[in-house]
Enzyme design. Structure first.
Site, PDB file in Angstrom:
ATOM      1  N   LYS A   3       7.504   0.234  10.539  1.00 47.23           N
ATOM      2  CA  LYS A   3       7.815   1.146   9.428  1.00 47.23           C
ATOM      3  C   LYS A   3       7.128   2.487   9.659  1.00 47.23           C
ATOM      4  CE  LYS A   3       5.343   1.103   5.467  1.00 47.23           C
ATOM      5  NZ  LYS A   3       4.815   2.410   5.007  1.00 47.23           N
ATOM      6  N   ASN A   4       5.844   2.468   9.959  1.00 41.67           N
ATOM      7  CA  ASN A   4       5.078   3.708  10.023  1.00 41.67           C
ATOM      8  C   ASN A   4       5.341   4.529  11.274  1.00 41.67           C
ATOM      9  OD1 ASN A   4       4.119   3.167   7.527  1.00 41.67           O
ATOM     10  ND2 ASN A   4       2.073   2.534   8.187  1.00 41.67           N
TER      11      ASN A   4
ATOM     12  N   ASP B  51      -4.670  -0.600   6.674  1.00 41.68           N
ATOM     13  CA  ASP B  51      -3.462  -1.312   6.221  1.00 41.68           C
ATOM     14  C   ASP B  51      -3.582  -2.823   6.382  1.00 41.68           C
ATOM     15  OD1 ASP B  51      -1.118   1.251   7.360  1.00 41.68           O
ATOM     16  OD2 ASP B  51      -2.449   1.129   5.635  1.00 41.68           O
TER      17      ASP B  51
ATOM     18  N   ARG C 160       9.001  -2.299   0.225  1.00 43.76           N
ATOM     19  CA  ARG C 160       8.867  -0.997   0.876  1.00 43.76           C
ATOM     20  C   ARG C 160       8.523  -1.165   2.350  1.00 43.76           C
ATOM     21  NH1 ARG C 160       5.419   3.507  -2.031  1.00 43.76           N
ATOM     22  NH2 ARG C 160       6.103   4.424  -0.077  1.00 43.76           N
TER      23      ARG C 160
ATOM     24  N   ARG D 179      -4.608  11.406  -2.141  1.00 38.83           N
ATOM     25  CA  ARG D 179      -3.845  11.693  -0.927  1.00 38.83           C
ATOM     26  C   ARG D 179      -3.319  13.134  -0.879  1.00 38.83           C
ATOM     27  NH1 ARG D 179      -0.161   6.620   0.372  1.00 38.83           N
ATOM     28  NH2 ARG D 179      -0.420   7.337   2.521  1.00 38.83           N
TER      29      ARG D 179
ATOM     30  N   CYS E  77      -1.053   8.418  -5.552  1.00 40.12           N
ATOM     31  CA  CYS E  77      -0.351   7.130  -5.565  1.00 40.12           C
ATOM     32  C   CYS E  77      -1.410   6.083  -5.916  1.00 40.12           C
ATOM     33  CB  CYS E  77       0.277   6.836  -4.219  1.00 40.12           C
ATOM     34  SG  CYS E  77      -0.971   6.539  -2.961  1.00 40.12           S
TER      35      CYS E  77
HETATM   36  C1  EPZ Z   1      -0.395   6.875   7.069  1.00 38.63           C
HETATM   37  O1  EPZ Z   1      -0.518   7.507   5.800  1.00 38.63           O
HETATM   38  C2  EPZ Z   1       0.315   5.552   6.816  1.00 38.63           C
HETATM   39  N1  EPZ Z   1       1.632   5.805   6.247  1.00 38.63           N
HETATM   40  C3  EPZ Z   1      -0.510   4.702   5.846  1.00 38.63           C
HETATM   41  O2  EPZ Z   1       0.152   3.447   5.686  1.00 38.63           O
HETATM   42  C4  EPZ Z   1      -1.886   4.457   6.477  1.00 38.63           C
HETATM   43  O3  EPZ Z   1      -2.679   3.712   5.580  1.00 38.63           O
HETATM   44  C5  EPZ Z   1      -2.550   5.806   6.776  1.00 38.63           C
HETATM   45  O4  EPZ Z   1      -1.687   6.595   7.649  1.00 38.63           O
HETATM   46  C6  EPZ Z   1      -3.897   5.643   7.467  1.00 38.63           C
HETATM   47  O5  EPZ Z   1      -3.734   4.921   8.658  1.00 38.63           O
HETATM   48  C7  EPZ Z   1       2.650   6.150   7.090  1.00 38.63           C
HETATM   49  O6  EPZ Z   1       2.480   6.258   8.296  1.00 38.63           O
HETATM   50  C8  EPZ Z   1       3.991   6.368   6.454  1.00 38.63           C
HETATM   51  P1  EPZ Z   1      -3.614   9.966   6.375  1.00 38.63           P
HETATM   52  P2  EPZ Z   1      -1.000   9.057   5.704  1.00 38.63           P
HETATM   53  O7  EPZ Z   1      -3.022  11.321   6.262  1.00 38.63           O
HETATM   54  O8  EPZ Z   1      -0.425   9.831   6.817  1.00 38.63           O
HETATM   55  C9  EPZ Z   1      -6.739  12.013   3.479  1.00 38.63           C
HETATM   56  C10 EPZ Z   1       1.080   1.648   4.520  1.00 38.63           C
HETATM   57  O9  EPZ Z   1       0.578   0.773   3.810  1.00 38.63           O
HETATM   58  N2  EPZ Z   1      -5.972  13.240   3.701  1.00 38.63           N
HETATM   59  O10 EPZ Z   1      -4.174   9.511   7.684  1.00 38.63           O
HETATM   60  O11 EPZ Z   1      -0.746   9.515   4.322  1.00 38.63           O
HETATM   61  C11 EPZ Z   1      -5.968  11.019   2.613  1.00 38.63           C
HETATM   62  O12 EPZ Z   1      -6.170  11.324   1.247  1.00 38.63           O
HETATM   63  C12 EPZ Z   1       0.642   3.098   4.385  1.00 38.63           C
HETATM   64  O13 EPZ Z   1       1.955   1.435   5.409  1.00 38.63           O
HETATM   65  C13 EPZ Z   1      -6.463  14.447   3.200  1.00 38.63           C
HETATM   66  O14 EPZ Z   1      -7.514  14.501   2.589  1.00 38.63           O
HETATM   67  O15 EPZ Z   1      -2.565   8.864   5.923  1.00 38.63           O
HETATM   68  C14 EPZ Z   1      -6.552   9.685   3.006  1.00 38.63           C
HETATM   69  O16 EPZ Z   1      -7.720   9.452   2.252  1.00 38.63           O
HETATM   70  C15 EPZ Z   1      -0.392   3.277   3.274  1.00 38.63           C
HETATM   71  N3  EPZ Z   1      -5.739  15.579   3.390  1.00 38.63           N
HETATM   72  C16 EPZ Z   1      -6.921   9.882   4.479  1.00 38.63           C
HETATM   73  O17 EPZ Z   1      -6.918  11.307   4.715  1.00 38.63           O
HETATM   74  C17 EPZ Z   1      -4.548  15.589   4.062  1.00 38.63           C
HETATM   75  O18 EPZ Z   1      -3.934  16.661   4.224  1.00 38.63           O
HETATM   76  C18 EPZ Z   1      -5.931   9.230   5.428  1.00 38.63           C
HETATM   77  O19 EPZ Z   1      -4.694   9.822   5.206  1.00 38.63           O
HETATM   78  C19 EPZ Z   1      -4.061  14.348   4.568  1.00 38.63           C
HETATM   79  C20 EPZ Z   1      -4.788  13.189   4.377  1.00 38.63           C
END
Ligand code: EPZ
Length: 422
Positions: A22-23, A307, A399, A124, A119
């Site tokens: 998915k990711n 995850d 999802r 996020r 969310c």
């Molecule tokens: C991806 O989300 C995955 N989703 C998530 O999987 C996964 O948990 C996450 O990466 C971490 O591995 C998809 O790939 C669709 P991040 P993403 O940007 O890209 C902070 C699942 O269950 N952050 O690495 O949103 C954020 O708040 C989902 O399949 C900022 O502060 O994750 C978080 O605390 C859930 N500013 C941390 O970084 C930003 O601009 C990690 O977020 C972006 C992120």
């Protein structure tokens, strides 16, 4: 709304074939926006998040030749994109919609994308995405909950991410493929999904080096062309089923699973006593008597994946001894705890730290899903709980898991889906 009902006490045994990632699939199919040629994808999972992404791409004007429900084959052509706005009603349901920002800006010079908002698992923000795009020359305005981005032509830049954000790395990598000159992304995310996206962009004619490491270099090109790609298997779904096999003291072969994408997780799973062996066909996981507790701290890849935190907590909940689980990625990813405690687990929370005192067994109960991975942890708990567990609001589960009840039933679980409407 659907619920899933599980009668606990069965042992998972046999072989399971899991779906495409998915990711990886979400950013990969969004990258079709970067070219006017047809892009063809195989092994795309038939998930709600994929359907949501296709609805968004279709609204932008992308032609969808084949539907994922027809056996996972998908053909997209973005030669008639007429819209550059990703509306709130779609972005609010799925944060990954925000990944259209970089490709739209790179290909069409402008984009208007709703901010995703928070969310269940945290606020996020998207500040790292926006900072990087501004470094590439985009002019970013925020109003009425939308990001308004404009750029004549993006210009390569040196970008340092404060945090190795997966989404920010993906958005910036896609934007940089059509920017003028070289872009360097430092402190980049290193997840396998980044490497897979970089591979797809390279097949489209982009010049991307270093994906999977901390520094990714992208040399911009004038345009990209179509290609065909088979999605890799979903490593988080793989880890989920590995926990199920260990939890039920079963013996399961997960076909086409890659140990190298789950090294930190496998180390921890082995510490609980489970046997994990790579075989020619995939990964074999077997339970090995009473589960031992072990401490887990989630970290960006190659650390332990957030995850799989909820799934690991179920194993700790029925282990000998006490485990400390620390969630370092998201600020509110313990929504499964109170539901597990209702099933007899003994978990206490202190900020981003959960202390899990192992119990001899759980008892079935009606529980409610809240987010994708919390939902599947409740299903796992139901497999070993005494009596019946009903997990409601399984739309969260749909999802990211395709027919999870069917796959578990084929491994011996006593599990079924019911519709509770009316
Ligand atoms: C991806 O989300 C995955 N989703 C998530 O999987 C996964 O948990 C996450 O990466 C971490 O591995 C998809 O790939 C669709 P991040 P993403 O940007 O890209 C902070 C699942 O269950 N952050 O690495 O949103 C954020 O708040 C989902 O399949 C900022 O502060 O994750 C978080 O605390 C859930 N500013 C941390 O970084 C930003 O601009 C990690 O977020 C972006 C992120």
């Amino acid at each position: 709304m659907d619920s899933i009902i599980i009668e606990g006490g069965t042992v998972l045994e046999g072989t399971v074939v899991l779906g495409g990632s998915k990711n990886a699939a979400l950013p990969v199919i969004i990258s079709s926006l970067l070219t006017a040629d047809e892009c063809s994808y195989g092994r795309v999972p038939a998930l709600r998040d994929v359907s949501t992404t296709l609805r968004l791409l279709s609204r932008l004007g992308v032609t969808i030749e084949k539907d994922v429900l027809a056996g996972g084959r998908l053909e997209l052509t973005a030669d008639k994109v007429r819209e550059i706005e990703a509306p709130y009603d779609l972005v609010k349901t799925m944060r990954a919609s925000f990944l259209v920002l970089g490709p739209l800006l790179a290909r069409f010079g402008e984009a208007r994308v709703s901010t995703p908002g928070g969310c269940a698992i945290g606020s996020r923000p998207v500040d790292l995405h926006l900072h990087g795009l501004e470094r590439l020359g985009a002019r970013i305005r925020q109003d009425h909950g939308y990001i308004d981005a404009r750029a004549g032509e993006l210009k390569g830049a040196d970008i340092l991410l404060d945090f190795p954000s997966v989404g920010a790395t993906e958005n910036l990598m896609m934007a940089a493929t059509l920017a003028l000159g070289e872009t360097v992304i430092r402190n980049a995310a290193r997840e396998p999904e980044i490497t897979e996206l970089a591979g797809v962009l390279t097949k489209m004619g982009a010049r991307v080096n270093g994906a999977g490491g901390e520094v990714i270099r992208i040399e911009g090109v004038r345009e990209l062309h179509g290609m065909s790609h088979e999605m890799s298997s979903d490593r988080i779904e793989t880890g989920t089923f590995m926990v199920g096999a260990a939890l039920t003291r079963g013996n399961v072969l997960i076909e086409d699973a890659r140990a190298e994408d789950l090294e930190a997780f496998i180390v921890k799973l082995r510490e609980t006593g489970a046997r994990v062996e790579a075989e020619p066909g995939g990964l074999r996981v077997a339970g090995n008597g009473r589960v031992r507790g072990t401490d887990v701290a989630t970290l960006p890849y190659p650390g332990f994946p957030t995850d799989l935190q909820a799934q690991m907590m179920v194993l700790s909940a029925v282990s000998e001894g006490t485990s400390v689980i620390t969630e370092n990625i998201f600020e509110n990813r313990f929504m499964h705890v109170q539901e597990l405690n209702r099933m007899g687990a003994r978990i206490s929370l202190d900020g981003n730290r959960a202390t899990v005192r192992g119990v001899a067994g759980l008892s079935g109960a009606p529980v409610m899903a809240t987010d994708l991975r919390a939902s599947v942890s409740l299903v796992l708990a139901g497999l070993v709980a005494k009596g019946v567990t009903e997990v409601s609001r399984v739309y969260h589960l749909d999802r990211g898991y395709e027919n999870v009840e069917g796959k578990l039933a084929r491994l011996g679980a006593d599990i079924r889906r019911v519709n509770r409407d009316g």
